[in-house]
Design an enzyme around this catalytic site. Structure first.
Site, short mmCIF file in Angstrom:
data_model
loop_
_atom_site.label_atom_id
_atom_site.label_comp_id
_atom_site.label_asym_id
_atom_site.label_seq_id
_atom_site.Cartn_x
_atom_site.Cartn_y
_atom_site.Cartn_z
N GLY A 265 0.87 -1.22 -0.06
CA GLY A 265 0.01 0.01 0.04
C GLY A 265 0.74 1.26 0.02
O GLY A 265 2.02 1.20 -0.43
N GLU A 293 5.70 -3.36 0.92
CA GLU A 293 6.03 -2.95 -0.60
C GLU A 293 5.13 -1.61 -0.78
O GLU A 293 3.87 -1.81 -0.74
CB GLU A 293 5.54 -3.91 -1.43
CG GLU A 293 6.49 -5.30 -1.43
CD GLU A 293 8.10 -5.25 -1.24
OE1 GLU A 293 8.60 -4.21 -1.71
OE2 GLU A 293 8.50 -6.07 -0.69
N CYS A 327 2.02 0.68 -8.73
CA CYS A 327 3.01 1.35 -7.99
C CYS A 327 4.35 1.52 -8.98
O CYS A 327 5.37 2.21 -8.66
CB CYS A 327 3.40 0.51 -6.96
SG CYS A 327 3.62 -1.19 -7.45
N GLU A 425 4.15 10.90 -5.64
CA GLU A 425 3.24 9.88 -6.22
C GLU A 425 1.94 10.38 -6.50
O GLU A 425 1.47 10.71 -5.36
CB GLU A 425 3.24 8.32 -5.36
CG GLU A 425 2.42 7.43 -6.32
CD GLU A 425 2.58 6.03 -5.23
OE1 GLU A 425 2.21 6.03 -3.95
OE2 GLU A 425 2.86 5.06 -5.82
P1 NAD Z 1 -3.38 2.76 1.00
O1 NAD Z 1 -2.33 2.80 1.75
O2 NAD Z 1 -4.39 3.67 1.01
O3 NAD Z 1 -4.29 1.27 1.63
C1 NAD Z 1 -3.63 0.08 1.54
C2 NAD Z 1 -4.18 -0.78 2.59
O4 NAD Z 1 -3.93 -0.06 4.06
C3 NAD Z 1 -5.74 -0.84 2.39
O5 NAD Z 1 -6.16 -2.39 3.02
C4 NAD Z 1 -6.16 0.37 3.61
O6 NAD Z 1 -7.47 -0.20 4.00
C5 NAD Z 1 -5.25 -0.05 4.81
N1 NAD Z 1 -5.10 1.13 5.63
C6 NAD Z 1 -5.51 2.21 5.34
N2 NAD Z 1 -5.20 3.00 6.29
C7 NAD Z 1 -4.68 2.18 7.39
C8 NAD Z 1 -4.32 2.19 8.76
N3 NAD Z 1 -4.45 3.43 9.44
N4 NAD Z 1 -3.96 1.29 9.43
C9 NAD Z 1 -3.73 0.13 8.83
N5 NAD Z 1 -4.24 -0.11 7.51
C10 NAD Z 1 -4.91 0.98 6.82
O7 NAD Z 1 -3.15 2.24 -0.57
P2 NAD Z 1 -4.09 1.81 -1.87
O8 NAD Z 1 -4.64 3.17 -2.35
O9 NAD Z 1 -4.83 0.79 -1.64
O10 NAD Z 1 -2.67 1.17 -2.90
C11 NAD Z 1 -2.23 2.19 -3.69
C12 NAD Z 1 -0.80 2.54 -2.98
O11 NAD Z 1 -0.17 0.95 -2.95
C13 NAD Z 1 0.23 3.39 -3.91
O12 NAD Z 1 1.12 3.80 -3.11
C14 NAD Z 1 0.99 2.10 -4.49
O13 NAD Z 1 2.18 2.52 -4.87
C15 NAD Z 1 1.25 1.00 -3.55
N6 NAD Z 1 1.29 -0.42 -3.93
C16 NAD Z 1 2.74 -0.74 -3.97
C17 NAD Z 1 3.24 -1.96 -4.63
C18 NAD Z 1 4.32 -2.60 -4.62
O14 NAD Z 1 4.67 -3.67 -4.65
N7 NAD Z 1 5.49 -1.61 -4.30
C19 NAD Z 1 2.15 -2.67 -5.29
C20 NAD Z 1 0.76 -2.35 -5.43
C21 NAD Z 1 0.31 -1.05 -4.80
#
Ligand code: NAD
Length: 541
Positions: A265, A293, A327, A425
């Site tokens: 995330g 990641e 990402c 980003e």
């Molecule tokens: P996000 O960080 O908003 O959410 C990711 C997860 O974290 C979700 O399940 C969300 O509900 C949870 N979350 C949110 N707030 C939280 C908290 N306070 N405590 C615990 N969990 C919490 O990300 P997104 O919008 O779902 O995905 C996009 C992001 O993910 C981008 O930054 C992208 O670059 C990254 N990403 C990275 C990879 C990689 O392999 N490096 C792959 C896919 C996505």
């Protein structure tokens, strides 16, 4: 007890179907899409043997058609979270003691269900819930997910067979234990395959899991649970709970038996979670494994020897596939002035061909972004660029959220290499371009290396081998996945293990043995056949 050492099947990447006009797969996926579109679904919490349909629920809408309700999902109460942990711990002993061939058969069966019986359902769910066009859904939900499960079985067998040397009268065995406790998997919206893999990988290694999917992937997450269940995964091994991420995490991360976080995330959330884990360190039985990641600010650096058509294709595919919500999406481009005019002209020309709309119209390359908050955030970047004298919107810049969250692919040209859209980003269909003097190539390498806090992916486009070699060396830490004459996205399991460092994460390379190693705690067993019976060294006689 079976007395054999087994070989695991040799995995191959799942072939990508093409969904051409009149193809049977196109018909099947559109039928499934229509069926799901016209059915209302209630998604439960999966806790042990129970499917809990909570009172508190949230509605689900396709991002490209946000007035159409697809159904609702359950919001966990505190007690549900506690029960999910209990259910994990209850299933743990049986699961970790189930032999590897039995555990792996379950996930191999799941892979066959994904690429067979459930292919169109998981693709259609990904198209509806996450607004992927069919090509993006196919390479993610059907192919990459099946690949993760099949290749992980091979990687796990390689880990298990990695054994220490023996010496005279001594037998050394390395046992790869599951972690003592449970794993917490938190997954993003943008890849169905990542969501499935983040809970399946630790489970394959004998661990039990509490899984919290993203609210914006919950629709296909439910299909994943359906598949795991049909594949024969015992209840309680993976427990899926949805709801307030903060509240859920507070409970999970303060449990004594929390033993690992498997997160993908944003960087910001990962840092919050890491801090919470540090604050709770004295509560845990073990030092938890932390795998995360996160975000990227991925680059394409073109040299004056780059082939223009190839470069333009890399920018379009790398930057705008899935509306730039990868990402690994290319979002900062460095063009030498001798070719930039031509590249930009071609880019605009090709971008004007891209049609935008719902994913069930298979001509659409671009669909909507995931939700209103994301739409508004991307629009802010666009509007700020419009007002800023450092930036010039040279293509796109329009948007409309009346039906779905649609944003036209946008190109920003900037004379400031540190302009905000070159650094942050955005996670949307916005690509920024900086032009450099041809003779400043070396200075530009330093810029690429030092402009953003991330280190996920990047590409060099050049026909000059010395330039490729030089860029590969200088940009060593700028990207965990580095591409030569290609777009910086589209990693394939088994071929390009994926992950980056710096602010992009712990670089544990999903889709490789490196990731699986994080979910085991090796125990060395030394057996001495003829133990010495006298403490004295020979020199003392
Ligand atoms: P996000 O960080 O908003 O959410 C990711 C997860 O974290 C979700 O399940 C969300 O509900 C949870 N979350 C949110 N707030 C939280 C908290 N306070 N405590 C615990 N969990 C919490 O990300 P997104 O919008 O779902 O995905 C996009 C992001 O993910 C981008 O930054 C992208 O670059 C990254 N990403 C990275 C990879 C990689 O392999 N490096 C792959 C896919 C996505």
């Amino acid at each position: 007890m079976i007395n054999s050492f087994f070989n695991v099947p040799k995995p191959k990447n799942e072939p990508v179907l093409n969904y051409k006009k009149n193809s049977p797969e196109r018909k099947s996926v559109l039928n499934e899409y229509d069926k799901l579109f016209n059915t209302k679904i209630d998604i439960p919490l999966y806790i042990g043997d129970d499917k809990i349909f909570s009172k508190k629920r949230k509605k689900i809408f396709p991002p490209h058609n946000h007035k159409h309700e697809l159904g609702s999902y359950s919001i966990a109460e505190k007690l549900d979270v506690k029960n999910a942990i209990k259910s994990c711990l209850k299933s743990k002993e049986k699961w970790e003691n189930l032999s590897f061939e039995n555990r792996s058969s379950i996930f191999l069966k799941a892979a066959d269900l994904i690429s067979g019986k459930y292919r169109f359902k998981i693709n259609a769910a990904t198209m509806l819930g996450q607004s992927k066009n069919i090509y993006q859904a196919e390479i993610d939900a059907a192919c990459e997910f099946a690949d993760f499960l099949r290749f992980n079985v091979l990687f796990a067998s390689q880990i298990y067979s990695n054994q220490p040397i023996q010496s005279n009268g001594v037998i050394n065995r390395l046992e790869y234990r599951a972690l003592e406790g449970f794993i917490y998997s938190i997954t993003p919206f943008n890849f169905t395959a990542i969501a499935g893999n983040l809970c399946a990988a630790p489970a394959l290694m004998g661990n039990v899991v509490v899984w919290k999917p993203s609210d914006y992937q919950i629709y296909s997450a439910n299909v994943i649970m359906e598949i795991f269940e049909e594949a024969g995964l015992p209840s309680g091994v993976i427990n899926m709970i949805s709801g307030d991420p903060n509240e859920i995490s507070e409970i999970v991360l303060s449990h004594k038996m929390f033993s690992g976080l498997h997160f993908t995330g944003s960087t910001e959330i990962f840092k919050i979670l890491w801090k919470k884990i540090s604050n709770n360190l004295t509560k845990y039985l073990n030092y938890p494994r932390i795998v995360g990641e996160t975000g990227g600010k991925d680059f394409i650096l073109a040299h004056k020897t780059a082939k223009i058509d190839e470069l333009v294709t890399s920018i379009i595919r790398g930057g705008f596939e899935f509306q730039g919500q990868k990402c690994s999406a290319a979002s900062r481009i460095y063009l030498p002035k001798s070719i930039s005019k031509k590249v930009i002209e071609k880019l605009k020309d090709k971008l004007s061909e891209l049609s935008i709309g719902s994913p069930n119209d298979m001509n659409n390359f671009i669909t909507s972004v995931i939700h209103e908050k994301s739409f508004d955030k991307i629009v802010d970047y666009i509007e700020n660029a419009r007002k800023d004298k450092n930036a010039n919107i040279i293509y796109g810049g329009t948007y409309d959220k009346s039906i779905g969250y649609f944003i036209k692919p946008t190109l920003i040209l900037t004379e400031n290499p540190n302009y905000i859209t070159m650094r942050e980003e955005i996670f949307g269909p916005v690509v920024s371009i900086f032009e450099y003097e041809d003779e400043d190539f070396n200075k530009t390498l330093d810029l690429v290396n030092n402009t953003s806090k991330y280190g996920l992916t990047g590409a060099i486009c050049s026909q000059n081998r010395n330039i490729i070699k030089h860029a590969t060396e200088i940009l060593k830490n700028a990207a965990g996945n580095f591409y030569i004459n290609d777009k910086p996205s589209g990693a394939v399991v088994g071929q390009q293990p994926f992950g980056g460092s710096r602010a992009s994460g712990t670089n544990d390379k999903a889709g490789s043995y490196l990731n699986l190693l994080r979910w085991v705690s090796p125990r060395l067993i030394k057996e001495t056949l003829n133990p010495p019976s006298n403490y004295k060294y020979p020199c003392m006689d």
